[in-house]
Design an enzyme around this catalytic site. Sequence first.
Site, PDB file in Angstrom:
ATOM      1  N   MET A  26      56.976  49.294   3.572  1.00  0.00           N
ATOM      2  CA  MET A  26      58.099  49.167   4.435  1.00  0.00           C
ATOM      3  C   MET A  26      57.908  49.754   5.772  1.00  0.00           C
ATOM      4  O   MET A  26      58.204  49.376   7.101  1.00  0.00           O
ATOM      5  CB  MET A  26      59.385  49.619   3.875  1.00  0.00           C
ATOM      6  CG  MET A  26      60.757  49.247   4.990  1.00  0.00           C
ATOM      7  SD  MET A  26      62.454  49.884   4.141  1.00  0.00           S
ATOM      8  CE  MET A  26      62.280  48.723   2.581  1.00  0.00           C
ATOM      9  N   ARG A  58      63.087  17.789  17.212  1.00  0.00           N
ATOM     10  CA  ARG A  58      63.888  18.981  17.413  1.00  0.00           C
ATOM     11  C   ARG A  58      65.100  18.639  17.981  1.00  0.00           C
ATOM     12  O   ARG A  58      65.770  17.490  17.761  1.00  0.00           O
ATOM     13  CB  ARG A  58      63.121  19.911  17.734  1.00  0.00           C
ATOM     14  CG  ARG A  58      63.860  21.550  17.443  1.00  0.00           C
ATOM     15  CD  ARG A  58      63.098  22.718  17.849  1.00  0.00           C
ATOM     16  NE  ARG A  58      62.654  22.881  19.122  1.00  0.00           N
ATOM     17  CZ  ARG A  58      61.829  23.918  19.850  1.00  0.00           C
ATOM     18  NH1 ARG A  58      61.655  24.755  18.928  1.00  0.00           N
ATOM     19  NH2 ARG A  58      61.832  23.972  20.898  1.00  0.00           N
ATOM     20  N   TYR A  73      51.095  49.793  -3.136  1.00  0.00           N
ATOM     21  CA  TYR A  73      51.999  49.087  -4.282  1.00  0.00           C
ATOM     22  C   TYR A  73      50.806  47.758  -4.582  1.00  0.00           C
ATOM     23  O   TYR A  73      50.080  46.902  -3.948  1.00  0.00           O
ATOM     24  CB  TYR A  73      53.243  48.103  -3.489  1.00  0.00           C
ATOM     25  CG  TYR A  73      54.177  49.048  -3.383  1.00  0.00           C
ATOM     26  CD1 TYR A  73      55.145  49.486  -4.291  1.00  0.00           C
ATOM     27  CD2 TYR A  73      54.515  49.065  -2.041  1.00  0.00           C
ATOM     28  CE1 TYR A  73      56.028  50.390  -3.719  1.00  0.00           C
ATOM     29  CE2 TYR A  73      55.551  50.011  -1.581  1.00  0.00           C
ATOM     30  CZ  TYR A  73      56.555  50.525  -2.635  1.00  0.00           C
ATOM     31  OH  TYR A  73      57.369  51.418  -2.236  1.00  0.00           O
ATOM     32  N   LYS A 101      62.715  34.019  26.206  1.00  0.00           N
ATOM     33  CA  LYS A 101      63.624  34.079  25.097  1.00  0.00           C
ATOM     34  C   LYS A 101      63.155  35.397  24.145  1.00  0.00           C
ATOM     35  O   LYS A 101      61.874  35.415  24.212  1.00  0.00           O
ATOM     36  CB  LYS A 101      63.649  32.451  24.281  1.00  0.00           C
ATOM     37  CG  LYS A 101      61.952  32.078  24.065  1.00  0.00           C
ATOM     38  CD  LYS A 101      62.083  30.705  23.486  1.00  0.00           C
ATOM     39  CE  LYS A 101      60.569  30.514  23.168  1.00  0.00           C
ATOM     40  NZ  LYS A 101      60.355  28.785  22.884  1.00  0.00           N
TER      41      LYS A 101
END
Length: 483
Positions: free
Chosen positions: A398, A196, A334, A94
């Site tokens: 980023m 779940r 930052y 998956k």
Amino acid sequence: MSTTTSAQNPMNPDRTADRSTGPSAGVAGPRHFLSAVPEPDFSSDGGRGRYEEALRRYPGQAIVDLRAMRDNMRRLVSMCTSEGSHAAVMGVVKADAYGHGLIPSALAALAGGATWLGTAQSHEALLLRRAGIGPDRCRILTWVYDGARVPFDELIAADIDVSVGSLPGIDAVAAAARRLGRKARVHVKVDTGFGRNGFTPAGFDEALRRLVPLAREGVIDVVGQWSHLAVADSPDVPEFVASTDRQIASFHDFTRRMSEAGIAPRIRHLANTAATLSRPDIRFELTRPGIGLYGYEPDPAMGRPSTYGLRPAMRLQAQLSTVKDVEAGHGISYGRTYLTPDDTSTAIVPLGYADGINRAASGFDMQGARHVEKPGGPVRVMTAQGLRLLRVSGRVCMDQFILDLHGSASELGVREGDTVELFGPGRGEALGEPTADDWARAADTISYTVFTCLSNRIPRLYEHAPEVLDDGDLALLDPDTIL
Ligand SMILES: *Cc1c(COP(=O)(O)O)cnc(C)c1O
């Protein structure tokens, strides 16, 4: 605390690239770069060319070793066919095979002896069949869908097994099977305590009332019964073992109820990697390891991959961008969460959170009254003085993050274009090679998220593909990705 660890081993076998004539060389002759990773094992000159092309295309690469993946599956298969077990193994692929690439990983799992593949999303199950992995090769099970819209017709037509764990799911799969005039193969999902998907013990009579007539009529074939474990990755915590034991008892009770209703499951499956490794008693007819295929133990509390004979299949590497000198007290990135403690050099690693580098792996080192220290994600860097383990300095941006080299780049011989390693197979403590577990620790998460969040813009390149795959399978890979 110190943020650097120099390499202990001067005879390091990884020292595959070096500049013999010092940092100022390379103007006239070919340029050589320092590399913190071994050169990939190229299968041909073409492989070398494709590698160099990939480096020109993007300054970071995920190198996936298909031999390691095949061997991990072999190991899991041998566990499941010894110690009194006779279980088949499903390679869980998956989420694009946990970020390793769906088709190459699926083929490596099959080469290692998996006879099942599992995907969460039905789309990925269909991609496997469309790639040419037919029912003669393996069964495929898929389990996450919206019962109102899932393309059950396509799934049934492609001979894909489906999980049913809700009443609308039963109705939808039965309707599709009738339309097609073809029996649907279903695995009944039961909730033994995970909370779940799946039928709860209280809701199971209603499920049986729908399933039994459909099975009698031949609309569905009840192939399997399955469930998922919540805490199998903590085999040393008695409360958790007790909780797993309760899940197992509940699982057996569901089997009894199915058998009494006349739809005894032929294939029961409960074990993920953690249970496959630590609970030989619950392998039943099939196990579903995911993370083990990719070479990791589910939780570092269980040990290291090598404890189980597993080897991490992915190496994440990048080529340095700007390398420069900065003065002591210089803010980095930052938020100024990192101030250089000394005069130093910095290097940019051109991968950021848009590539899937977790922003929580940022490194803080603020001096002064508000001193906050938090080590960032580890990066292995080759220097003229040996290997160093450095850490993300300041916030992950980023598209890039910054490393404080804790020294002068020219003295260390570190330059733009050098290859650094974010994580790899973890070849021994002495080599100081970080693993995805180390990144997980730095970002307060689990290794699973480290791979699955790697974005598609990072090329996946495959080592040992021709060795592991036959010509037919090899032809299913994107040729540009074969090293
Ligand atoms: C992801 C998943 C697995 C595999 O889990 P690992 O911990 O990676 O071995 C098995 N079963 C189900 C239902 C899953 O969702």
